[in-house]
Design a protein around this motif. Structure first.
Motif, PDB file in Angstrom:
ATOM      1  N   ILE A 255       0.814  -1.257   0.127  1.00 12.97           N
ATOM      2  CA  ILE A 255      -0.112  -0.058  -0.109  1.00 12.97           C
ATOM      3  C   ILE A 255       0.890   1.138  -0.209  1.00 12.97           C
ATOM      4  N   ARG A 256       2.012   1.235   0.977  1.00 10.28           N
ATOM      5  CA  ARG A 256       2.748   2.375   0.869  1.00 10.28           C
ATOM      6  C   ARG A 256       3.390   2.745  -0.464  1.00 10.28           C
ATOM      7  N   SER A 257       3.805   1.605  -1.115  1.00 10.05           N
ATOM      8  CA  SER A 257       4.256   1.885  -2.640  1.00 10.05           C
ATOM      9  C   SER A 257       3.572   1.902  -3.751  1.00 10.05           C
ATOM     10  N   TYR A 258       2.394   1.206  -3.687  1.00 12.47           N
ATOM     11  CA  TYR A 258       1.498   1.276  -4.735  1.00 12.47           C
ATOM     12  C   TYR A 258       0.701   2.558  -4.800  1.00 12.47           C
ATOM     13  N   THR A 259       0.148   2.979  -3.783  1.00 11.99           N
ATOM     14  CA  THR A 259      -0.814   3.998  -3.736  1.00 11.99           C
ATOM     15  C   THR A 259      -0.393   5.511  -3.828  1.00 11.99           C
ATOM     16  N   ALA A 303      -5.522  -2.716   7.695  1.00  7.22           N
ATOM     17  CA  ALA A 303      -5.424  -0.906   7.080  1.00  7.22           C
ATOM     18  C   ALA A 303      -4.355  -0.420   8.206  1.00  7.22           C
ATOM     19  N   PHE A 304      -4.566  -0.849   9.210  1.00  2.00           N
ATOM     20  CA  PHE A 304      -3.402  -0.166  10.178  1.00  2.00           C
ATOM     21  C   PHE A 304      -1.874  -0.566   9.605  1.00  2.00           C
ATOM     22  N   SER A 305      -1.680  -1.337   9.115  1.00  2.00           N
ATOM     23  CA  SER A 305      -0.294  -2.017   8.647  1.00  2.00           C
ATOM     24  C   SER A 305       0.192  -0.885   7.585  1.00  2.00           C
ATOM     25  N   ALA A 306      -0.588  -0.379   6.735  1.00  2.00           N
ATOM     26  CA  ALA A 306      -0.042   0.464   5.919  1.00  2.00           C
ATOM     27  C   ALA A 306       0.440   1.842   6.467  1.00  2.00           C
ATOM     28  N   LYS A 307      -0.148   2.069   7.756  1.00  2.13           N
ATOM     29  CA  LYS A 307       0.291   3.298   8.650  1.00  2.13           C
ATOM     30  C   LYS A 307       1.507   2.792   9.323  1.00  2.13           C
ATOM     31  N   PHE A 308       1.546   1.554   9.918  1.00  2.00           N
ATOM     32  CA  PHE A 308       2.757   1.204  10.410  1.00  2.00           C
ATOM     33  C   PHE A 308       4.000   0.746   9.543  1.00  2.00           C
ATOM     34  N   ILE A 309       3.756   0.270   8.282  1.00  2.00           N
ATOM     35  CA  ILE A 309       5.087   0.358   7.462  1.00  2.00           C
ATOM     36  C   ILE A 309       5.369   1.891   6.883  1.00  2.00           C
ATOM     37  N   THR A 310       4.454   2.682   6.666  1.00  3.91           N
ATOM     38  CA  THR A 310       4.746   3.913   6.188  1.00  3.91           C
ATOM     39  C   THR A 310       5.483   4.804   7.479  1.00  3.91           C
ATOM     40  N   TYR A 311       4.914   4.763   8.640  1.00  9.36           N
ATOM     41  CA  TYR A 311       5.824   5.414   9.996  1.00  9.36           C
ATOM     42  C   TYR A 311       7.167   4.722   9.819  1.00  9.36           C
ATOM     43  N   GLU A 312       7.278   3.512   9.854  1.00 10.41           N
ATOM     44  CA  GLU A 312       8.554   2.853   9.861  1.00 10.41           C
ATOM     45  C   GLU A 312       9.532   3.459   8.829  1.00 10.41           C
ATOM     46  N   GLN A 313       9.024   3.780   7.793  1.00  6.23           N
ATOM     47  CA  GLN A 313       9.887   4.391   6.658  1.00  6.23           C
ATOM     48  C   GLN A 313      10.175   5.893   6.811  1.00  6.23           C
ATOM     49  N   VAL A 314       9.245   6.654   7.544  1.00  8.96           N
ATOM     50  CA  VAL A 314       9.476   7.976   7.957  1.00  8.96           C
ATOM     51  C   VAL A 314      10.544   7.928   9.100  1.00  8.96           C
ATOM     52  N   LEU A 346       2.591  11.376   3.117  1.00  6.44           N
ATOM     53  CA  LEU A 346       1.950   9.866   2.990  1.00  6.44           C
ATOM     54  C   LEU A 346       1.360   9.527   4.118  1.00  6.44           C
ATOM     55  N   LEU A 347       1.956   9.489   5.285  1.00  2.11           N
ATOM     56  CA  LEU A 347       1.403   8.978   6.551  1.00  2.11           C
ATOM     57  C   LEU A 347       0.144   9.623   7.084  1.00  2.11           C
ATOM     58  N   LEU A 348       0.351  11.032   6.709  1.00  2.00           N
ATOM     59  CA  LEU A 348      -0.789  11.943   7.205  1.00  2.00           C
ATOM     60  C   LEU A 348      -1.938  11.588   6.523  1.00  2.00           C
ATOM     61  N   SER A 349      -1.683  11.349   5.119  1.00  5.27           N
ATOM     62  CA  SER A 349      -2.871  10.984   4.158  1.00  5.27           C
ATOM     63  C   SER A 349      -3.538   9.728   4.386  1.00  5.27           C
ATOM     64  N   ILE A 350      -2.890   8.624   4.693  1.00  6.96           N
ATOM     65  CA  ILE A 350      -3.064   7.405   5.379  1.00  6.96           C
ATOM     66  C   ILE A 350      -3.913   7.544   6.501  1.00  6.96           C
ATOM     67  N   GLU A 351      -3.550   8.182   7.416  1.00  7.78           N
ATOM     68  CA  GLU A 351      -3.940   8.701   8.673  1.00  7.78           C
ATOM     69  C   GLU A 351      -5.544   9.244   8.511  1.00  7.78           C
ATOM     70  N   ALA A 352      -5.529  10.087   7.626  1.00  7.10           N
ATOM     71  CA  ALA A 352      -6.732  10.829   7.414  1.00  7.10           C
ATOM     72  C   ALA A 352      -7.880   9.969   6.741  1.00  7.10           C
ATOM     73  N   GLN A 353      -7.462   8.841   5.999  1.00  7.08           N
ATOM     74  CA  GLN A 353      -8.428   8.034   5.263  1.00  7.08           C
ATOM     75  C   GLN A 353      -8.686   6.530   6.022  1.00  7.08           C
ATOM     76  N   MET A 354      -7.962   6.571   7.190  1.00  7.27           N
ATOM     77  CA  MET A 354      -8.324   5.335   7.731  1.00  7.27           C
ATOM     78  C   MET A 354      -9.733   4.784   7.981  1.00  7.27           C
ATOM     79  N   ASP A 355     -10.551   5.752   8.356  1.00  6.86           N
ATOM     80  CA  ASP A 355     -11.933   4.978   8.064  1.00  6.86           C
ATOM     81  C   ASP A 355     -12.304   4.375   7.265  1.00  6.86           C
ATOM     82  N   ALA A 356     -12.145   5.040   6.051  1.00  7.59           N
ATOM     83  CA  ALA A 356     -12.635   4.463   4.523  1.00  7.59           C
ATOM     84  C   ALA A 356     -11.849   3.319   4.439  1.00  7.59           C
ATOM     85  N   MET A 357     -10.658   3.276   4.650  1.00  5.36           N
ATOM     86  CA  MET A 357      -9.713   1.996   4.623  1.00  5.36           C
ATOM     87  C   MET A 357     -10.229   0.885   5.465  1.00  5.36           C
TER      88      MET A 357
END
Ligand code: ATP
Ligand code: MG
Ligand code: MG
Length: 368
Positions: A255-259, A303-314, A346-357
């Motif tokens: 998700i981090r890389s495709y989206t 869905a949380f895992s997308a946040k986790f992995i993006t956070y790790e990259q930050v 990207l992390l902020l964008s994922i966090e903002a869309q977490m409910d929809a995800m």
């Protein structure tokens, strides 16, 4: 290092191959290993893929190849059970004449040989929801076929996606502040610290076994999936990084890389964000296969895992910046900081869309 054809022929002479060697050419667009296409004369013998393994990145090639043999043996058994072709739907490792899944030359370089899988299609990137669906399905299917494989694989990349280890590195680098960059970075450091507890809470579920350890691929780019001529998933390749960890890492990293609508190091933050259509495509494809084996906990944290992995990259970009740029190759003094800011966007964008995800995950889990 470039090799002459005569040298490559001598290397192949250390493997047991069928047919007569015709030609050897550099092949593909892999970034890690040097890959060659090995053609044999005539239609009756197979062609091969020869790789010079990157020993700067991979320190334990025998461990890696042992993992790959276990994984491909399991995949082949599954393919046979389903009435498929085990030589097209799973990679085939060719052993050296001394019976090892690699050949080590006199200079200490490692070489591997696989059967070449012919008549396939590949995509360079997943630009549409349909392509993302195909990629998600490929990874989901790979994980599904391996979900009942017993025993853990050799850990060939110690610390990979291990959040406890990452924080140990982080704390050490911050304490040392070797190039004096920390003082300018209080906002960025707070991006990491303000989410530390949440990330460790998740990681503790992995450590406790609440989230199970399974076989993961760890390089889920769409060009690591071969599709057949009809566009159906045929075979997941590039198994160098197969590891025992949570399958959520594969999902989150994909998700981090495709989206991402921008670049990983985009200086223009207005371009960076998570494209929900691509998320939906990938997730639906992935869950069409993975919902058969995922536990409730895994689905809950998908869905949380997308946040986790993006956070790790930050964290990793920022940590390397503070450390004085020792890990990632940089093309300017602030390159790692630019990367940090782009991944944070990207992390902020994922966090903002977490409910929809989460809603898409829920819906895709219940579709029959
Ligand atoms: P990456 O940069 O993705 O890590 P890599 O250097 O590890 O790449 P691979 O992905 O293993 O290299 O191989 C490079 C390319 O060679 C693949 O993208 C694919 O097109 C082709 N390839 C590899 N193995 C096979 C195979 N068994 N059959 C057919 N094509 C293959
Ligand atoms: Mg590859
Ligand atoms: Mg690779």
């Amino acid at each position: 290092m470039r090799y002459e054809e005569s040298e490559l022929r001598a290397i192949i002479g250390n493997f047991i191959i069928e047919g007569e060697l015709a030609k050897i050419i550099l092949y593909g667009d892999g970034l890690i290993n040097q890959t060659y296409f090995v053609e044999t004369a005539g239609e009756s013998s197979p062609d091969y893929i020869l790789q010079n393994k990157n020993t700067n990145i991979f320190k334990d090639i025998p461990g890696m190849m042992n993992n790959i043999q276990r994984v491909t043996a399991h995949l082949k058994a599954k393919v046979k059970q389903a009435g498929g072709d085990p030589e097209r739907e799973a990679m085939t490792v060719i052993e050296s004449k001394s019976g090892e899944p690699f050949y080590k030359d006199e200079q200490g370089n490692f070489w591997t040989l696989y059967l070449f899988i012919s008549d396939t299609q590949t995509y360079e990137s997943a630009d549409t929801p349909e392509d993302a669906y195909a990629g998600g399905k490929g990874i989901g299917k790979f994980q599904r076929m391996l979900a009942d494989m017993e025993g853990e694989l050799t850990d060939i990349l110690p610390g990979f996606h291990n959040m406890r280890y990452r924080f140990q590195q982080w704390d050490a680098v911050l304490a040392k502040d070797p190039v004096g960059r920390k003082k300018e970075l209080s906002a960025e450091i707070n991006w990491i610290e303000s989410r530390r507890a949440e990330m460790m809470d998740f990681w503790k579920l992995v450590e406790s076994g609440e989230i199970p350890i399974r076989v993961t691929h760890n390089d889920t780019k769409i060009n690591n999936i071969l599709f057949d001529q009809k566009g159906e998933v045929l075979c997941v390749i590039d198994l160098d990084t197969v590891l025992s960890s949570t399958v959520l890492n594969d999902f989150g990293d994909a998700i981090r890389s495709y989206t991402n609508t921008g670049l990983e190091d985009d200086p223009d933050l207005s371009k960076v964000g998570m494209d929900m259509r691509i998320f939906e495509g990938f997730t639906k494809g992935y869950l069409s296969e993975a919902r058969a084996f995922l536990t409730e906990s895994e689905k809950h944290y998908l869905a949380f895992s997308a946040k986790f992995i993006t956070y790790e990259q930050v964290l990793r970009f920022l940590m390397d910046y503070i450390d004085g740029d020792n890990y990632y190759r940089v093309n300017s003094e602030d390159h790692n900081l630019v990367r940090t800011r782009a991944q944070y966007q990207l992390l902020l964008s994922i966090e903002a869309q977490m409910d929809a995800m989460n809603a898409i995950v829920k819906e895709s889990c219940s579709t029959i």
